[in-house]
Enzyme design. Sequence first.
Site, short mmCIF file in Angstrom:
data_model
loop_
_atom_site.label_atom_id
_atom_site.label_comp_id
_atom_site.label_asym_id
_atom_site.label_seq_id
_atom_site.Cartn_x
_atom_site.Cartn_y
_atom_site.Cartn_z
N TYR A 184 0.80 -1.22 0.00
CA TYR A 184 0.00 0.00 0.00
C TYR A 184 0.84 1.27 0.00
O TYR A 184 0.29 2.37 -0.12
CB TYR A 184 -0.92 0.03 1.23
N ASP A 240 -7.10 11.18 1.45
CA ASP A 240 -7.22 11.35 0.00
C ASP A 240 -8.65 11.74 -0.34
O ASP A 240 -9.58 11.46 0.40
CB ASP A 240 -6.86 10.05 -0.71
N ASN A 279 -14.25 5.56 3.85
CA ASN A 279 -14.45 4.68 5.00
C ASN A 279 -13.62 5.07 6.22
O ASN A 279 -14.05 4.87 7.36
CB ASN A 279 -14.17 3.23 4.61
#
Length: 208
Positions: free
Chosen positions: A36, A112, A133
């Site tokens: 990630y 983001d 989320n």
Amino acid sequence: MFSTIRSLFLKNKKEIHEDLMKKFLVVGLGNIGPKYVNTRHNIGFKILDTMADEVSLSFETEKLGDLTTYRFKGRTILLLKPNTYMNLSGKAVRYWLTKEKIPLENLLIITDDINLPFGTIRLKTKGSAGGHNGLKDVELKLNTSTYNRFRFGVGAEFGKGRQVDYVLGEWSSEEQNALPERLDKGIALIKSYVTAGLANTMSAFNGK
């Protein structure tokens, strides 16, 4: 005598309050793990890593996240990268706010945002999670949508049903080349936020 004791008590109370108001929690949202590291969704981690690297700070793994302390112009800034994965970010935020006795108004969440063009930065004091989320969980755990968030635009160059692949995808070569300047701008925003305040920072940086 009693008036002297009371004056000292009030003075100490004022000094403690002033010290707390100079303490900030800046949280970069992201997912842990090598796969990630260079993804759009991890821009929060990226900004904090770059900020720490500037002054040779190292993150230490603590409860619910990786943490380091950045000192700037009399301010104490705790930089936090939650290790709970994105969808449970609020747990780490709530824990460290409480543990360090940091006022909610001194919290800044970096995330983001697909609703902003790549590299656009925007500081807001409240709003919806916008389908994010990580922000949803922060709102749930803090029981409020009124908290400071620094949104970093990642654009929306994806087809229908491809949003997850896009935000979990790596930067394009063009974006990668432009990132250093944008990261510097983001760090400047954080420094302005802790010294010049919200209103001045929003005026100076939003949309820039």
